[in-house]
Design an enzyme around this catalytic site. Structure first.
Site, short mmCIF file in Angstrom:
data_model
loop_
_atom_site.label_atom_id
_atom_site.label_comp_id
_atom_site.label_asym_id
_atom_site.label_seq_id
_atom_site.Cartn_x
_atom_site.Cartn_y
_atom_site.Cartn_z
N HIS A 125 -23.24 -37.73 -32.73
CA HIS A 125 -24.55 -38.17 -32.25
C HIS A 125 -25.60 -37.12 -32.59
O HIS A 125 -25.35 -35.91 -32.51
CB HIS A 125 -24.51 -38.51 -30.76
CG HIS A 125 -24.50 -37.36 -29.80
ND1 HIS A 125 -25.66 -36.75 -29.36
CD2 HIS A 125 -23.47 -36.72 -29.17
CE1 HIS A 125 -25.35 -35.79 -28.49
NE2 HIS A 125 -24.03 -35.75 -28.37
N GLU A 171 -26.90 -41.41 -27.69
CA GLU A 171 -25.60 -41.11 -27.08
C GLU A 171 -25.79 -40.58 -25.67
O GLU A 171 -25.00 -40.89 -24.76
CB GLU A 171 -24.84 -40.09 -27.93
CG GLU A 171 -23.40 -39.84 -27.48
CD GLU A 171 -23.25 -38.73 -26.44
OE1 GLU A 171 -22.14 -38.55 -25.91
OE2 GLU A 171 -24.26 -38.03 -26.16
N GLU A 172 -26.83 -39.78 -25.49
CA GLU A 172 -27.06 -39.15 -24.19
C GLU A 172 -27.43 -40.17 -23.11
O GLU A 172 -27.43 -39.84 -21.92
CB GLU A 172 -28.14 -38.08 -24.31
CG GLU A 172 -27.79 -36.92 -25.25
CD GLU A 172 -26.66 -36.04 -24.72
OE1 GLU A 172 -26.09 -36.35 -23.67
OE2 GLU A 172 -26.35 -35.02 -25.38
N ASP A 200 -18.44 -33.86 -31.41
CA ASP A 200 -19.50 -33.73 -30.43
C ASP A 200 -19.35 -32.37 -29.76
O ASP A 200 -18.45 -32.17 -28.94
CB ASP A 200 -19.39 -34.86 -29.39
CG ASP A 200 -20.57 -34.91 -28.43
OD1 ASP A 200 -21.40 -33.99 -28.48
OD2 ASP A 200 -20.65 -35.86 -27.63
#
Length: 438
Positions: A125, A171-172, A200
């Protein structure tokens, strides 16, 4: 490995001598020595990975201090990565989605060639949290797979599988971008993805070396790399299901990946094993404004980047395993330094009907300080030598490779040997293991 002047002269002399004899050797000797090796994974330049991180930091600094979903810093990050890939010959696709009232972006990059029905995908990400620039989380993974993709281009890699790379948005906010990608893939396209590798946070300042334990083949590939460089690993548990591999796994796609730790605390045992500080988080700046370019452990970033390339080369460009049985010798055999004679590791094969196949596969795992000096042969039961690897000027360490040998004129049953000779001085190493598959 850095060579001294005398060491370089040895290497150059060996090359010259090898070239002289190659020009005068009888043509008849070529047939029993034919073998095809899987391409050797490159050493990813840490300076290049750090240069990408510097760019991501500059982008964040110029755009409110972050690269979060819906913010200008994220779009600028996507544009930076896309420009690099376009220039390197990738086919790139910018996929858009909407989350929290803002447009999000996924970037997909396909390398030409490989089996379109067998896709190896690597992803990270690219977004940060709004609190900071997100250089470890997850500039580190994004920069490492970008540099791996560029290394594929520099090598002109012709892989067995089709190679694809992805940079995910939002993604967060709950793996929004990667979930959108997977959910919008037709079933036929999902079935073509043979594996998804996720990265990640791989440069944590107080790092651990964690390997996902989801798919056994992918897991073992990473463990083999780290074993070869003498770094112990542990199974990854902190981020299980909390990163972009989750939607792939939920869709039935084999997944794996690497992680160097977030806000979990490093134990005394882990500090003894990996160094760093016990009683402190792997990344004390996780999701904070201090996750800047100063929040990176170069050694962890370097080793994890090399591990990514190793996995892409090994899983993507490996030779298919023949359908027959495998036999393995895992006993260590020290390789004498030149000018001593070579060493042989034997395997007794029994219960195989007829001759060896034309696609006999030999997997080699050798730990050595200078693989360029190694000359490796497969010795058949009747004494015929099949050259797997000539000596060369390759200054890297270790030989972890697969070779395909046309041994169809050989009876399969009997004692096969891996014979290794060191042709120049000042080296140490050993045969860690090798396997023959019929």
């Amino acid at each position: 490995m850095s060579l001294s002047v005398s060491r370089r002269l040895v290497a150059v002399t060996a090359l010259a001598v090898a070239g002289l004899f190659a020009s005068t050797a009888p043509a008849a000797l070529a047939s029993p020595t034919a073998a095809t090796a899987a391409p050797t994974p490159p050493d990813i330049p840490i300076a290049n990975v750090k240069a990408h991180l510097t760019q991501l930091q500059s982008i964040a600094t110029a755009n409110g201090g972050n690269r979060a979903h819906g913010k200008a810093g994220y779009k600028a990050s996507i544009d930076y990565v896309k420009a690099k890939l376009d220039a390197a010959g990738y086919t790139t696709t910018l996929q858009t989605f909407t989350s929290s009232g803002a447009t999000g972006y996924n970037l997909i990059a396909d390398w030409p060639g490989g089996d379109p029905n067998s896709v190896l995908m690597s992803g990270s990400h690219l977004d940060s949290v709004s609190a900071g620039p997100g250089i470890n989380d997850n500039g580190s993974g994004s920069a490492a797979i970008l540099e791996t993709a560029l290394a594929v281009s520099r090598a002109g890699l012709q892989s067995t599988k089709h190679l694809r790379f992805g940079w995910w948005g939002a993604e967060e906010l709950g793996m929004v971008g990667s979930t959108y990608y997977v959910n919008n893939l037709p079933s036929a396209e999902k079935s073509k993805i043979s594996g998804y590798l996720n990265f990640d946070m791989i440069g944590s300042p107080n790092p651990g070396y964690f390997v996902y334990d989801d798919d056994p083949t992918i897991e073992q590939t990473f463990k083999t790399y780290f074993a070869g460089v003498g770094i112990p690993t542990e199974i990854e548990t902190e981020g299980d299901g909390r990163s972009d591999h989750a939607p792939f796994k939920n869709a039935g796609i084999p997944v794996g990946g690497l992680f160097s730790g977030a806000d979990y605390i490093k134990t005394a045992a882990q500090a003894q094993k990996w160094g760093g500080t016990s009683g402190k988080a792997f990344d004390a700046c996780y999701h904070r404004s201090c996750d800047t370019s100063a929040n990176i452990n170069d050694a962890a970033l370097d080793k994890n980047s090399d591990a990514i390339a190793y996995a892409v080369w090994t899983l993507g460009a490996s030779t298919p395993v023949p359908p027959g049985p495998s036999f393995e010798n895992t006993t260590d055999y020290n390789i004498p330094d030149s000018p001593a004679a070579g060493v042989s590791s034997p395997i007794t094969v029994s219960g195989v009907t007829g001759n060896a196949p034309a696609t006999t596969k030999v997997d080699v795992n050798i730990v050595h300080t200078y693989r360029g000096d190694l000359q490796i042969d497969l010795i058949a039961p009747d004494g015929t030598a099949y050259r797997l690897k000539n000596s060369s000027s390759d200054s890297a360490d270790n030989v972890i490779a697969s070779y395909t040998v046309n041994a169809s004129s050989e009876v399969a049953n009997g004692i096969w040997k891996l014979q290794v000779k060191d042709v120049a001085a000042q080296d140490t190493g050993y045969i860690n293991s090798w396997k023959i598959t019929f």
